[in-house]
Design a protein around this motif. Structure first.
Motif, PDB file in Angstrom:
ATOM      1  N   ASN A 108     -22.971 -38.627 -31.113  1.00  0.00           N
ATOM      2  CA  ASN A 108     -23.464 -40.237 -31.319  1.00  0.00           C
ATOM      3  C   ASN A 108     -23.447 -40.412 -32.748  1.00  0.00           C
ATOM      4  O   ASN A 108     -23.702 -39.470 -33.535  1.00  0.00           O
ATOM      5  CB  ASN A 108     -24.544 -40.762 -30.777  1.00  0.00           C
ATOM      6  N   VAL A 109     -23.207 -41.479 -33.259  1.00  0.00           N
ATOM      7  CA  VAL A 109     -23.227 -42.092 -34.701  1.00  0.00           C
ATOM      8  C   VAL A 109     -24.786 -41.716 -35.028  1.00  0.00           C
ATOM      9  O   VAL A 109     -24.946 -41.386 -36.191  1.00  0.00           O
ATOM     10  CB  VAL A 109     -23.088 -43.462 -34.874  1.00  0.00           C
ATOM     11  N   VAL A 110     -25.695 -42.188 -34.237  1.00  0.00           N
ATOM     12  CA  VAL A 110     -27.131 -42.097 -34.529  1.00  0.00           C
ATOM     13  C   VAL A 110     -27.652 -41.211 -33.638  1.00  0.00           C
ATOM     14  O   VAL A 110     -27.377 -41.336 -32.502  1.00  0.00           O
ATOM     15  CB  VAL A 110     -27.835 -43.426 -34.423  1.00  0.00           C
TER      16      VAL A 110
ATOM     17  N   ALA B 225     -20.127 -48.278 -32.591  1.00  0.00           N
ATOM     18  CA  ALA B 225     -19.331 -46.868 -33.055  1.00  0.00           C
ATOM     19  C   ALA B 225     -18.167 -47.276 -33.787  1.00  0.00           C
ATOM     20  O   ALA B 225     -17.715 -46.614 -34.883  1.00  0.00           O
ATOM     21  CB  ALA B 225     -19.359 -45.748 -31.928  1.00  0.00           C
ATOM     22  N   ALA B 226     -17.302 -48.207 -33.192  1.00  0.00           N
ATOM     23  CA  ALA B 226     -15.856 -48.424 -33.758  1.00  0.00           C
ATOM     24  C   ALA B 226     -16.218 -49.078 -34.928  1.00  0.00           C
ATOM     25  O   ALA B 226     -15.378 -49.027 -35.952  1.00  0.00           O
ATOM     26  CB  ALA B 226     -15.153 -49.095 -32.616  1.00  0.00           C
ATOM     27  N   ARG B 227     -16.931 -50.423 -35.049  1.00  0.00           N
ATOM     28  CA  ARG B 227     -17.169 -50.996 -36.134  1.00  0.00           C
ATOM     29  C   ARG B 227     -17.669 -50.101 -37.253  1.00  0.00           C
ATOM     30  O   ARG B 227     -17.466 -50.178 -38.511  1.00  0.00           O
ATOM     31  CB  ARG B 227     -18.127 -52.116 -36.126  1.00  0.00           C
ATOM     32  N   PHE B 228     -18.385 -49.178 -36.971  1.00  0.00           N
ATOM     33  CA  PHE B 228     -19.249 -48.183 -37.957  1.00  0.00           C
ATOM     34  C   PHE B 228     -18.028 -47.433 -38.553  1.00  0.00           C
ATOM     35  O   PHE B 228     -18.016 -47.114 -39.862  1.00  0.00           O
ATOM     36  CB  PHE B 228     -20.185 -47.479 -37.490  1.00  0.00           C
ATOM     37  N   LEU B 229     -17.449 -46.531 -37.577  1.00  0.00           N
ATOM     38  CA  LEU B 229     -16.712 -45.543 -38.301  1.00  0.00           C
ATOM     39  C   LEU B 229     -15.322 -46.113 -38.739  1.00  0.00           C
ATOM     40  O   LEU B 229     -14.732 -45.385 -39.767  1.00  0.00           O
ATOM     41  CB  LEU B 229     -16.138 -44.462 -37.142  1.00  0.00           C
ATOM     42  N   LEU B 230     -14.875 -47.163 -38.152  1.00  0.00           N
ATOM     43  CA  LEU B 230     -13.560 -47.730 -38.872  1.00  0.00           C
ATOM     44  C   LEU B 230     -13.767 -48.695 -39.923  1.00  0.00           C
ATOM     45  O   LEU B 230     -12.930 -49.225 -40.365  1.00  0.00           O
ATOM     46  CB  LEU B 230     -13.056 -48.394 -37.628  1.00  0.00           C
ATOM     47  N   ARG B 231     -15.179 -49.131 -40.302  1.00  0.00           N
ATOM     48  CA  ARG B 231     -15.445 -49.974 -41.362  1.00  0.00           C
ATOM     49  C   ARG B 231     -14.926 -51.132 -41.315  1.00  0.00           C
ATOM     50  O   ARG B 231     -14.491 -51.592 -42.091  1.00  0.00           O
ATOM     51  CB  ARG B 231     -15.384 -49.100 -42.802  1.00  0.00           C
ATOM     52  N   SER B 232     -15.091 -51.794 -39.936  1.00  0.00           N
ATOM     53  CA  SER B 232     -14.576 -53.033 -39.665  1.00  0.00           C
ATOM     54  C   SER B 232     -15.462 -53.779 -39.107  1.00  0.00           C
ATOM     55  O   SER B 232     -16.694 -53.507 -38.703  1.00  0.00           O
ATOM     56  CB  SER B 232     -13.450 -52.585 -38.739  1.00  0.00           C
ATOM     57  N   ASN B 233     -15.525 -55.347 -39.253  1.00  0.00           N
ATOM     58  CA  ASN B 233     -16.279 -56.373 -38.741  1.00  0.00           C
ATOM     59  C   ASN B 233     -15.657 -56.892 -37.394  1.00  0.00           C
ATOM     60  O   ASN B 233     -16.240 -57.705 -36.706  1.00  0.00           O
ATOM     61  CB  ASN B 233     -16.496 -57.594 -39.657  1.00  0.00           C
ATOM     62  N   ASP B 234     -14.545 -56.307 -37.117  1.00  0.00           N
ATOM     63  CA  ASP B 234     -14.023 -56.967 -35.872  1.00  0.00           C
ATOM     64  C   ASP B 234     -14.566 -56.194 -34.625  1.00  0.00           C
ATOM     65  O   ASP B 234     -15.328 -55.331 -34.670  1.00  0.00           O
ATOM     66  CB  ASP B 234     -12.440 -56.246 -35.885  1.00  0.00           C
ATOM     67  N   THR B 235     -14.372 -56.894 -33.493  1.00  0.00           N
ATOM     68  CA  THR B 235     -15.118 -56.441 -32.251  1.00  0.00           C
ATOM     69  C   THR B 235     -14.461 -55.439 -31.584  1.00  0.00           C
ATOM     70  O   THR B 235     -13.253 -54.958 -31.973  1.00  0.00           O
ATOM     71  CB  THR B 235     -15.297 -57.605 -31.277  1.00  0.00           C
ATOM     72  N   ILE B 236     -15.015 -54.664 -30.507  1.00  0.00           N
ATOM     73  CA  ILE B 236     -14.170 -53.649 -29.772  1.00  0.00           C
ATOM     74  C   ILE B 236     -13.019 -54.356 -29.423  1.00  0.00           C
ATOM     75  O   ILE B 236     -11.942 -53.345 -28.996  1.00  0.00           O
ATOM     76  CB  ILE B 236     -15.322 -52.935 -28.870  1.00  0.00           C
ATOM     77  N   HIS B 237     -12.964 -55.398 -28.891  1.00  0.00           N
ATOM     78  CA  HIS B 237     -11.888 -55.861 -28.060  1.00  0.00           C
ATOM     79  C   HIS B 237     -10.611 -56.189 -29.051  1.00  0.00           C
ATOM     80  O   HIS B 237      -9.390 -56.040 -28.782  1.00  0.00           O
ATOM     81  CB  HIS B 237     -12.092 -57.155 -27.348  1.00  0.00           C
TER      82      HIS B 237
ATOM     83  N   ALA C 189      -7.840 -41.719 -35.110  1.00  0.00           N
ATOM     84  CA  ALA C 189      -9.212 -42.349 -34.344  1.00  0.00           C
ATOM     85  C   ALA C 189      -8.583 -43.155 -33.442  1.00  0.00           C
ATOM     86  O   ALA C 189      -7.600 -44.088 -33.745  1.00  0.00           O
ATOM     87  CB  ALA C 189     -10.035 -42.674 -35.506  1.00  0.00           C
ATOM     88  N   PHE C 190      -9.315 -43.400 -32.383  1.00  0.00           N
ATOM     89  CA  PHE C 190      -8.690 -44.123 -31.178  1.00  0.00           C
ATOM     90  C   PHE C 190     -10.027 -44.837 -30.690  1.00  0.00           C
ATOM     91  O   PHE C 190     -10.873 -43.988 -30.141  1.00  0.00           O
ATOM     92  CB  PHE C 190      -7.861 -43.552 -30.110  1.00  0.00           C
ATOM     93  N   ALA C 191     -10.231 -46.097 -30.607  1.00  0.00           N
ATOM     94  CA  ALA C 191     -11.375 -46.662 -29.941  1.00  0.00           C
ATOM     95  C   ALA C 191     -10.947 -47.288 -28.779  1.00  0.00           C
ATOM     96  O   ALA C 191      -9.931 -47.885 -28.491  1.00  0.00           O
ATOM     97  CB  ALA C 191     -11.742 -47.934 -31.062  1.00  0.00           C
TER      98      ALA C 191
ATOM     99  N   ALA D  78     -10.202 -30.010 -29.855  1.00  0.00           N
ATOM    100  CA  ALA D  78      -8.941 -30.828 -30.066  1.00  0.00           C
ATOM    101  C   ALA D  78      -9.338 -32.546 -30.249  1.00  0.00           C
ATOM    102  O   ALA D  78      -8.853 -33.230 -30.850  1.00  0.00           O
ATOM    103  CB  ALA D  78      -7.800 -30.806 -29.288  1.00  0.00           C
ATOM    104  N   VAL D  79     -10.520 -32.728 -29.297  1.00  0.00           N
ATOM    105  CA  VAL D  79     -10.802 -34.197 -29.300  1.00  0.00           C
ATOM    106  C   VAL D  79     -12.401 -34.085 -29.259  1.00  0.00           C
ATOM    107  O   VAL D  79     -13.097 -33.302 -28.960  1.00  0.00           O
ATOM    108  CB  VAL D  79     -10.428 -34.853 -27.896  1.00  0.00           C
ATOM    109  N   MET D  80     -12.937 -35.204 -30.443  1.00  0.00           N
ATOM    110  CA  MET D  80     -14.352 -35.316 -30.341  1.00  0.00           C
ATOM    111  C   MET D  80     -14.722 -37.016 -30.031  1.00  0.00           C
ATOM    112  O   MET D  80     -13.779 -37.597 -30.314  1.00  0.00           O
ATOM    113  CB  MET D  80     -14.647 -35.187 -31.903  1.00  0.00           C
ATOM    114  N   VAL D  81     -15.538 -36.978 -29.228  1.00  0.00           N
ATOM    115  CA  VAL D  81     -15.705 -38.122 -28.560  1.00  0.00           C
ATOM    116  C   VAL D  81     -17.301 -38.584 -29.042  1.00  0.00           C
ATOM    117  O   VAL D  81     -18.161 -37.674 -29.116  1.00  0.00           O
ATOM    118  CB  VAL D  81     -16.026 -38.143 -26.968  1.00  0.00           C
ATOM    119  N   ILE D  82     -17.191 -39.656 -29.672  1.00  0.00           N
ATOM    120  CA  ILE D  82     -18.307 -40.152 -30.748  1.00  0.00           C
ATOM    121  C   ILE D  82     -18.907 -41.578 -29.988  1.00  0.00           C
ATOM    122  O   ILE D  82     -18.000 -42.642 -29.817  1.00  0.00           O
ATOM    123  CB  ILE D  82     -18.109 -40.480 -32.155  1.00  0.00           C
TER     124      ILE D  82
END
Length: 286
Positions: A181-183, A224-236, A254-256, A136-140
């Motif tokens: 993991n992404v990598v 991982a958040a920037r990679f999978l969400l295709r964003s340049n924002d920071t995790i915060h 998806a939830f970061a 049900a949940v995949m952790v990346i």
């Protein structure tokens, strides 16, 4: 001191892994070389050259050519095996290998045989997904660390223990989720993967998600958040909100949040992570 060429291949491999674990990224010559002194000597030699009168060709006495004894040549260094240079062809090969897999086991076999990412040459092993194959949940997370690379499983050591406490706080156990993991290969010295390295690994992580078919993704950390969400924002900026990502034509919620390593190094961040986990649990129940 033994030179690298004097070592057995297995000894050399163990030595390189030791250096990688210690954070060494560059190998220098065995003896120190004073490049400044070399440069000054070369400059002095060039300056003195015009002042030396060269003898005219007709005044030079004829010399009998004597056979020159040939010095034995040092053996050429053996080429390093499986040294891969990331390029567009490697991305295409990764897409083909990932797309050909029909199960997680097949995908793992394909990734073990893949030599298109240079991270594989310095890592001990492939760190593949582990846990519930239909979760049900995949952790990346982002990438394996030294503990993961040694043990061959994601989220080992202190950060693994921290993740288990995070999951337990919202009623989940390690065996309930699929961890990855992404990598899949540890970068030398735990450096962040380059953009090209991440591009090569993208088909593999997206195929893992497509094959596992999780109902929700929990993404850990800035990379991982920037990679999978295709964003340049920071995790915060990305943390604490539900978003949709599309994998193989299928939308996945998806939830970061912060990575367990963030909480190990900065315990004050646990408050933010706990707020995120409560919001994540609410989304699972909704």
């Amino acid at each position: 001191m033994n030179a690298a060429r004097d070592l057995h291949p297995e000894q050399l491999r163990s030595l390189l892994h030791f250096y990688a674990d210690a954070g060494v990224e560059w190998l220098l010559e065995e003896e120190a070389v004073d490049r400044i002194a070399e440069f000054e000597a070369m400059r002095a030699a060039r300056a003195a050259a015009p002042r030396e009168a060269a003898p005219a060709p007709q005044q030079q006495p004829a010399r009998q050519a004597t056979p020159r004894q040939e010095q034995p040549r040092a053996p050429a260094p053996a080429p390093m095996p499986n040294v891969a240079i990331p390029d567009s062809q490697a991305v295409a090969e990764a897409e083909f290998a990932a797309g050909s897999a029909r199960s997680l086991d097949e995908l793992r076999t394909a990734m073990e045989a893949f030599n298109g990412c240079n991270l594989k040459t310095s890592a001990r092993c492939l760190v593949f997904a582990e846990g519930n194959a239909k979760p049900a949940v995949m952790v990346i997370g982002a990438m394996p660390n030294a503990d993961d690379d040694r043990d061959g499983q994601p989220f080992s050591g202190r950060q693994g223990a921290m993740l288990e406490r995070m999951l337990a706080g919202i009623g989940l156990a390690r065996a309930d989720v699929l961890l990855t993991n992404v990598v899949p290969w540890r970068p030398p010295g735990n450096r962040p993967p380059s953009q090209r390295e991440a591009d090569i690994c993208r088909p593999f992580i997206e195929r893992q998600i497509a094959l596992a078919e999780p109902r929700h993704l929990l993404i850990l950390g800035n990379f991982a958040a920037r990679f999978l969400l295709r964003s340049n924002d920071t995790i915060h900026q990305l943390r604490g909100e539900w978003r949709q990502i599309e994998i193989a034509g299928r939308p996945v919620p998806a939830f970061a949040t912060l990575h367990p390593q963030d909480l190990v190094t900065a315990p004050i961040s646990k408050r933010l992570a706990w707020q995120d986990l409560l919001a994540f649990r609410a989304g699972l129940q909704g």
